[in-house]
Write an enzyme that holds these catalytic residues in place. Structure first.
Site, mmCIF file in Angstrom:
data_model
loop_
_atom_site.group_PDB
_atom_site.id
_atom_site.type_symbol
_atom_site.label_atom_id
_atom_site.label_comp_id
_atom_site.label_asym_id
_atom_site.label_seq_id
_atom_site.Cartn_x
_atom_site.Cartn_y
_atom_site.Cartn_z
ATOM 1 N N CYS A 56 0.848 -1.198 0.000
ATOM 2 C CA CYS A 56 0.000 0.000 0.000
ATOM 3 C C CYS A 56 0.884 1.249 0.000
ATOM 4 O O CYS A 56 1.860 1.323 0.748
ATOM 5 C CB CYS A 56 -0.900 0.000 1.233
ATOM 6 S SG CYS A 56 -1.991 1.443 1.318
ATOM 7 N N CYS A 60 0.370 5.154 6.813
ATOM 8 C CA CYS A 60 -0.267 4.965 8.124
ATOM 9 C C CYS A 60 0.743 4.303 9.071
ATOM 10 O O CYS A 60 1.212 3.192 8.802
ATOM 11 C CB CYS A 60 -1.510 4.101 7.985
ATOM 12 S SG CYS A 60 -2.667 4.681 6.713
ATOM 13 N N CYS A 63 0.392 0.546 10.277
ATOM 14 C CA CYS A 63 -0.013 -0.505 9.337
ATOM 15 C C CYS A 63 1.151 -1.286 8.743
ATOM 16 O O CYS A 63 2.020 -0.719 8.063
ATOM 17 C CB CYS A 63 -0.839 0.108 8.209
ATOM 18 S SG CYS A 63 -1.531 -1.140 7.095
ATOM 19 N N CYS A 100 -16.529 -9.702 5.139
ATOM 20 C CA CYS A 100 -15.869 -8.441 4.811
ATOM 21 C C CYS A 100 -14.598 -8.714 4.024
ATOM 22 O O CYS A 100 -13.816 -9.602 4.384
ATOM 23 C CB CYS A 100 -15.535 -7.673 6.086
ATOM 24 S SG CYS A 100 -16.967 -7.389 7.148
ATOM 25 N N CYS A 131 -19.372 -6.753 2.964
ATOM 26 C CA CYS A 131 -18.724 -5.500 3.305
ATOM 27 C C CYS A 131 -17.378 -5.471 2.596
ATOM 28 O O CYS A 131 -16.752 -6.520 2.402
ATOM 29 C CB CYS A 131 -18.531 -5.391 4.816
ATOM 30 S SG CYS A 131 -17.688 -3.873 5.359
ATOM 31 N N CYS A 191 -19.672 1.654 7.616
ATOM 32 C CA CYS A 191 -18.914 1.057 8.714
ATOM 33 C C CYS A 191 -17.698 1.959 8.920
ATOM 34 O O CYS A 191 -16.852 2.076 8.033
ATOM 35 C CB CYS A 191 -18.488 -0.363 8.355
ATOM 36 S SG CYS A 191 -17.398 -1.152 9.577
ATOM 37 N N ARG A 263 -18.265 -2.529 17.344
ATOM 38 C CA ARG A 263 -17.540 -3.775 17.099
ATOM 39 C C ARG A 263 -16.174 -3.794 17.780
ATOM 40 O O ARG A 263 -15.377 -2.869 17.642
ATOM 41 C CB ARG A 263 -17.335 -3.981 15.588
ATOM 42 C CG ARG A 263 -16.532 -5.241 15.251
ATOM 43 C CD ARG A 263 -16.368 -5.424 13.762
ATOM 44 N NE ARG A 263 -17.652 -5.603 13.128
ATOM 45 C CZ ARG A 263 -17.994 -5.078 11.962
ATOM 46 N NH1 ARG A 263 -17.133 -4.329 11.300
ATOM 47 N NH2 ARG A 263 -19.176 -5.299 11.446
#
Length: 350
Positions: A56, A60, A63, A100, A131, A191, A263
Site C-alpha cells: 500500500c 499509516c 499498518c 468483509c 462488506c 462502517c 464492534r
C-alpha cells in the site's frame, strides 16, 4: 423517556464529561442504553478476509501493509473469486453473518471494479451480508458497488482531526469524510470507527467519537480497534493504553451512537476474557471472527464460541454455541483462563 436518543450535535465537552464519569456510572449508563436498543446477549459476527495484501502506498504509522515499512509482510495479488468464495463458505459455516473483504489500496482502480462487483454478487448469493474496505471511493465507484449489492463499506477515520497528522500524512481527514459521504449517498451502509492506543490523548478519543456521532447519519457499524503493535512500523514501541480506557471508549461510543453496532476489532487476540466481557457489557455487540484480521492475529472461532457460551451470548442469525459435549473446547476455555493478560499482540514473536 428513551435513553437511546439519537443526536448529531454532540459537543466535545459533553463527550469528555462521559469519559470522566466513575466507571460504574459510565457502564450503567452505557448498558442501559444498549439494552434499550439491542438484545444484550446477541453479538453480530463478521469474518474479514484480505483479498489483496501489502504494497500500500499510504504511510499509516500503524499498518504493516504500508510499502514504506519493512515488516516482513509478503505482498500478494488480488485473490481469485473462487478462493474468496471458499473462505466465505467457511465463514458462513462457522456462524458468521457478514463477510468483509479488504484490499491494501489507496483507492481501487477503475479496471478492478468489474472484478470487485462480481465478487460482491457471488458472496451475496451465498446468503451473507457483504462488506468491503478498499480505500477511498469516488461517487461513481460507490454507485457501482451499491448496484452490485454491497451492503456495507468500511472506511475508518482512525483518530481525531487534531491527532490525524501524527498518524497519516498521505491522505487527508477530509478525504476520509468525503468517502463516507459518497458511500452514504450511494445507499450503502457505513462502517466507520478508529484505533486507540496510538499515543493519542483522551481528548483525541473524544474527538474521534465526536466526528463519528456528528455525521449526518451515524455509522451503522463502529469498529473500535486496539492498536496491534507490529515490528517495523513507527508505532511498534508506543506505550500501551490502559485497557480500562479501551472499555471507556466502547461505553462512550455506545452512549452517543445508541443504534449503531459497536464492534470489537483488532487487538482482541491478546485481550483477556474478562476485558472482553466488560466490553460486551459496555455495549459492544459485534466482533470479527476467525484467526486473522487482514494481517494481524485474532481469536480462533472455537475460543470465541467458548467465551460466548460462558457468558450466555449467542451469535446474530446463528446457532448458539454448545460446548458441553466438546471436551476440546472446554480444555481451550480452561487454558485460556490461565493466559497472560498482556493487552497487545507481540509482533516480535512472529
Amino acid at each position: 423517556m428513551s435513553l437511546a436518543e439519537v443526536r448529531n450535535d454532540w459537543q466535545k465537552v459533553e463527550i469528555e464529561a462521559l469519559f470522566a464519569l466513575p466507571m460504574n456510572d459510565l457502564l450503567f449508563k452505557a448498558h442501559s442504553i444498549h439494552r434499550e436498543s439491542f438484545d444484550p446477549n446477541e453479538v453480530q459476527i463478521s469474518r474479514l478476509l484480505s483479498i489483496k495484501t501489502g504494497a500500500c502506498p499510504e504511510d499509516c504509522k500503524y499498518c504493516p501493509q504500508s510499502a514504506r515499512y519493512d515488516t516482513g509482510l509478503e505482498k500478494e495479488r488480488l485473490l481469485e473469486i473462487e478462493k474468496v468464495l471458499t473462505e466465505a463458505k467457511s465463514a458462513k459455516a462457522a456462524g458468521a453473518s457478514r463477510f468483509c473483504m479488504g484490499a491494501a489500496w489507496r483507492n481501487p482502480r477503475d479496471k478492478d471494479m468489474p472484478y470487485l462487483t462480481q465478487m460482491v454478487k457471488d458472496v451475496r448469493a451465498l446468503g451473507m451480508e457483504t462488506c468491503m474496505t478498499l480505500g477511498m471511493l469516488s461517487p461513481d465507484q460507490a454507485g457501482k458497488l451499491a448496484d452490485a449489492g454491497l451492503d456495507y463499506y468500511n472506511h475508518n477515520l482512525d483518530t481525531s482531526p487534531e491527532y490525524y497528522g501524527d498518524v497519516i500524512t498521505t491522505r487527508t481527514y477530509q478525504s476520509r469524510l468525503d468517502t463516507l459521504t459518497n458511500v452514504r449517498a450511494s445507499g450503502m451502509k457505513v462502517c466507520s470507527g478508529g484505533i486507540v492506543g496510538m499515543g493519542e490523548q483522551a481528548t483525541d478519543r473524544a474527538g474521534l467519537l465526536q466526528q463519528l456521532a456528528n455525521l449526518e447519519q451515524h455509522p451503522d457499524s463502529v469498529p473500535i480497534n486496539m492498536l496491534v503493535k507490529v515490528a517495523g512500523t513507527p508505532f511498534e514501541k508506543i506505550d500501551d493504553l490502559d485497557p480500562l480506557e479501551f472499555v471507556r471508549t466502547i461505553a462512550v461510543a455506545r452512549i452517543i451512537m445508541p443504534k449503531s453496532r459497536v464492534r470489537l476489532s483488532a487487538g482482541r487476540e491478546s485481550m483477556s476474557d474478562e476485558l472482553q466481557s466488560m466490553c460486551f457489557f459496555a455495549g459492544a455487540n459485534s466482533i470479527f471472527y476467525g484467526c486473522k484480521l487482514l494481517t494481524t492475529p485474532n481469536p480462533e472461532e472455537n475460543d470465541d464460541m467458548s467465551l460466548f457460551r460462558r457468558l450466555g451470548l449467542h451469535p446474530e442469525q446463528g446457532p448458539q454455541a454448545n460446548i458441553e459435549s466438546d471436551s476440546a473446547l472446554l480444555a481451550k476455555a480452561s487454558a485460556k483462563q490461565d493466559k497472560s493478560t498482556k493487552q497487545f499482540f507481540d509482533a516480535a514473536a512472529l
